[in-house]
Scaffold this active site. Sequence first.
Site, short mmCIF file in Angstrom:
data_model
loop_
_atom_site.label_atom_id
_atom_site.label_comp_id
_atom_site.label_asym_id
_atom_site.label_seq_id
_atom_site.Cartn_x
_atom_site.Cartn_y
_atom_site.Cartn_z
N ASP A 437 36.45 46.26 39.19
CA ASP A 437 37.43 46.16 40.26
C ASP A 437 38.81 46.41 39.66
O ASP A 437 38.98 46.36 38.43
CB ASP A 437 37.35 44.77 40.88
CG ASP A 437 38.40 44.56 41.96
OD1 ASP A 437 38.65 45.49 42.75
OD2 ASP A 437 38.99 43.46 42.00
N ASP A 1027 36.85 39.90 40.17
CA ASP A 1027 37.42 38.55 40.25
C ASP A 1027 37.41 37.97 41.66
O ASP A 1027 37.72 36.79 41.82
CB ASP A 1027 38.86 38.56 39.74
CG ASP A 1027 39.81 39.24 40.71
OD1 ASP A 1027 40.93 38.74 40.91
OD2 ASP A 1027 39.43 40.28 41.28
N ASP A 1031 33.83 41.19 45.28
CA ASP A 1031 33.15 41.79 44.13
C ASP A 1031 31.78 41.17 43.86
O ASP A 1031 31.09 41.61 42.94
CB ASP A 1031 34.01 41.65 42.87
CG ASP A 1031 35.37 42.31 43.01
OD1 ASP A 1031 35.42 43.41 43.58
OD2 ASP A 1031 36.37 41.72 42.57
#
Length: 1327
Positions: A437, A1027, A1031
């Site tokens: 990400d 995080d 995700d």
Amino acid sequence: MANDRLKFWKRRWWRGGGNSNQESEEAESRIVHCNRPDLNSSTGYASNRTSTTKYTWYSFLPMALFEQFRRAAYWYFTAIAILASAGFGPYGTISLWLPLAFVLVLGLARDFWEDVRRSRGDREVNSRPILVYSGAQGKFEEKEWRNVRVGDLVKVSDGDYFPADLLLLSSTGPDGICYVETMNLDGETNLKVRQSLECTWGVVDDDDDGGAAEEFGKNNNEGKQVLKNFEAVLRCEPPNASLYTFAGVLEFPDGRSFPIGPSQILLRDSSLQNTGSIVGAVVYTGHDTKVMQNSLPPPSKRSRVDKTLDKIIWIMFGLLLFVSILTAVLLAVRTKGAGSNPWYLLPTIGDTDYAANYNPNKEALVGVLSFFNSLILYGYFVPIALYVSLEIVRGIQAQFIAEDLHMYDSIITQKGASVKSAGLNEELGQVDTIFSDKTGTLTSNQMDFFRASIAGVAYGMGTTEVERAAKILGLALGDDGHGSDPSHPHDPKEDYKKNSASRHSSKELQNIAVAADQQPENLTKENNTDILVQLPDDASNGPHGPENNPYREKGFNFYDPRLLGGNWIHEPNADNIRFFFQILALCHTAIPDGNPDNPHTMHYRAESPDEAALVVAAKQFGFFFYKRTPTALYIRETPSPTAAPVEQVYQLLNVLEFTSARKRMSVIVRFPDGRLLLLSKGADSVMLQRVDRNKSGFVKETKKDLKEFGQVGLRTLVVAYRELSEDEYERWQSKYAEVRATLGRERELRTEEVADEIERGLTVVGGTGVEDKLQDGVPETINHLARAGINIWVLTGDKVETAINIGYACSLLRQGMDNLLVSLDGPEAHALEERATRDNLPNNVVEEEQKAFVGHKLSEALDLVLTGHENPRESTLSNAQALNFSGSLPRTLSRSLSQPSTLSRNVSKRSGRHLGSPSSSAQNGFEMTALKSNHSPIGGGLEESTIDRPLRRADSDTTPVEYALIIDGQSLAFILADEELQEHFLQVCINCSSVLCCRVSPRQKAQVTLLVRKGLGQNRLCLAIGDGANDVGMIQSADVGVGISGVEGAQAAAAADYAISQFRFLERLLLVHGHWCYRRVSLMMLYFFYKVCIIGFIAFYSNCFAFFSGTPFYNSWYASCYNTVFTALPICVIAVLDQDVSADEAIRYPELYKSGQRGELFNKRSVFAWLTYSLYTSAVIFFFTLAIYSGLSAFRSGGEVSSLQDYGGAMFTTLVLVPNLQLYMMVQYFTWIHHLAIWASIAIWYIFLLVYGALPPLDATTAYKEFIEVLAPSPSYWLLQAIVVVACLLPEFLYRSLHWAFYPSDYQIVLECTKLERTKISEEQKV
């Protein structure tokens, strides 16, 4: 408790496909009698006791044993022990059952302890106190959470967690509002506003004389309604896992009914913040609550080493069957030929004893019985102790990872690493592809307001990290992400002057140009009351500027003297600027937290950091938002330092919240002058579609400015508004209220439709650019990971331009790379859309043309990477015959080891796979990344994925160039729906060093991860890192998931296999701990098979010399303790502490990591080599001992020859010595712990002989006084040990010495480099 869990799973099963009438009624609605829990008790709702344990007291033993016996080896050993109990085999029953019982008890104890820890946590949660209203007593009484029932009225105080899912009835906050933190649910740290229905504001405690009752009295003429008289029925949806939706209707006895939505629901495990207390009615309890509905176990993951181990176990079992069958056939043949001559086998001739082990008249029966005996005799081919040792070693490795201070963040999170799936430790050393990400993972998730476009004018002079990186690389930021003229880097001041030239007079331009280099010295922020005040002359020791900004604070890093210090009122478009910052101060859901009289102490809790940054920006420019109620927003406006603050109250009518699908949020506000406005902000992709063509505002200029903002790495939003008439709003509000009263799942969909109706015909005011700074060490980490041969993907929701330039800033994209762009947002795709609009083509035709366009772009990219340039990954992925990287070197390589300068230079060269320029000196020297043997590991299976095979170039003499693929989410949607496009997509990606997926949704992140993971096959391992809650799908879809404990909460970290606090720690997690763990576990498994094959082959030799009678040459307890006592400790120590190179060297030379990707240590070749070596070692041990202890020579001074137990004891001594001392050949890193473990294991053998031989003869059997009276006094016993050890280890020593000198491995070169460097430094110090 068990019944509640049974109902929970049963209900989920019925919803999946059941047809029960009761369940179908439950699926439609739930009826809750508020303040009458007795009426709800008959409905069978779950209790509020929750359990996260894996077992119950009655299911533990069967279920835990089932988990243990999922390993095939356990079934084998159980069968062997049963055969021994039935009279087969030469060993005692206890010696076989005891090791099996030991490993089973150890596994059961581990499961029991883990479940006990879960149970303790459950007990702590279920025992928490809560105030529950008692109608009989007329007051709140303290109870435990487990005793809360559906329909109970509970009182929760500030800072406490909600015990169940509650309907908010009243609050001590104004107008029935309260603030809730939901970090435990969705990972978000911002506070959310919840507001009770106005009809329940006065539902308070009979004895409560303030708070909600007082507030209720101000807003309602009915006065306070005591809890004792409160009755209502809530009809709502059944328990479900949706955290963000709720539909229900609250009905009162007088016939009134009110719709209930998510804003009136308080979810279990969220907490009350900044509110005195609330009163709520319990709706869902226990496992029916939304948090428990979401508590699904993560997918089961097994490492490739474990899968390989299973295959090897089957191979070993096949070897065991082969040897056993061979033994049975040979014995049957010899029985038929020898008849009754072997009298010592006690042959049975008569027909009454057919069960004898040796009957010369029944050779077939003898063969069958010999087969079962052989299964037991050769059973050590299957190492049961390996499973236990692996679990212990992995647990200690996990503890070392968690305790590594180099991965502890002492500044931001004060957290270290954590391991939740220790069984994947070695996977960390074999990662081939990383999916990452961006926001909060590569970036710090600390958003700063940086630039703005207002009324077509761009403001902001600071330099972003992307611009600084471009300047260092000599890149000019442009439409393609790297520009066309690297010799002229981007200069923001020049842009500033250039953009201003066309919008200001020459005099204004001159003043602005001067201000760009020197900030006026009459501005400061010393006064705590007003933001904008004049500054004394000595406020700064130097000129102010973007790098020395006196206005900088958390969330605000904007610098432009045209606007700061109240100078914006002198701008030609001052009215537009005022309106722009009014929108920023009003269009949000942020909650102020601080002293309203001191703006500099005010912080904002917002749904996202960038929203808080926009509110901070409005405050800095004189529009200070300091108070929020459900119906009003309070703004203190101070447009200039000399102006008096003006208090303004804006009536808040509606909030249309942001969702990932809407990509925008809006508010409807009545201004103090009576105007009714809809204020909106959101992504340009959705906002510009809703612009009024006749009143579009500054669309063209804003779009251009936002594109430039995106190119320098900023997150952009469009700010717009729409003026509403009273009649239009009343009609819309009536429809909106009707939709909100809808019950069921349809409500959310219809609400979005109605909201979309009014969010049309917008007028653009401007746009914002917010910088999300990179985390510390991200560029260096990505560079090292790339040098380690790891392919890196970034999956983000940002625009293509933003993602590209962030890629340059973090070294994901590098100078010299060819960027391959596949996007439906370019000129060609727009031309296609315009033609479709002009020709009025149907949607399905347009989609087919877009799909064909994406396929064409992928084909072009594939042709380019195959025919245009060198494939940078081919050197490490080629399926052709490949050499060891030093194989192309001259035989005199050992002479080059004395040249530290050349060696260091060549070893530190970058990977050809990920870096553009290949080593021109590869033929003269050597580099760490040259070709390696491509022996796929056994764990990868026998077949190879065709997609995994890299594609050949047409011209191998072209200059190697790296590629990066950039693709947007709309193109990915077509790819994910078509198998042919998926194959082309994967082929392109395999030949690219970096991949950026832009504008992707959380669902697409998980889909892409699954696609690549399956497409690349088992030989290539994928890791995902993120995080946020968005995700989780990606993390769970990858082979290994890593979560970051960052600003967005802990949901990603909770769902991951490993958790770290900063992205930079991924470098140490993979290059150091991953590399070590892969090496350690590989050596451990190879060593285990080596030593068990030695004893297995010796058992076969012994049986051959014993006429295949199954009689062992050594005591059964010797063999039982061989794997678990005499040889277990040293290899476990090595598997925990071994280091081929130090941590600093592993990071300094990331290329060392590639050994794990290539599976160099644990593959078919290495397994076969170790098995072959075990065959040689076993032959030396057996036949050397046989030669010395044969009956042809005297054994003791009295002339006695050795007996069977004497021979077995002497042979087993060498069987203990050789594997233990073999460890000195395997590794180069030793500490005192290693030496202690090796020699202690050897000493334990001699102590065992003394202690066991001292037992009574019935207990010691053949070992009675064996060492003291027979072995120790004999010189040949000690001579045998020296001869066998030298004969076994000398070939290994010679092989490793020659290999190190002429064909060194990567780590051996590094060790030589380090050694030479230290020698050179030492000599320089002496000089």
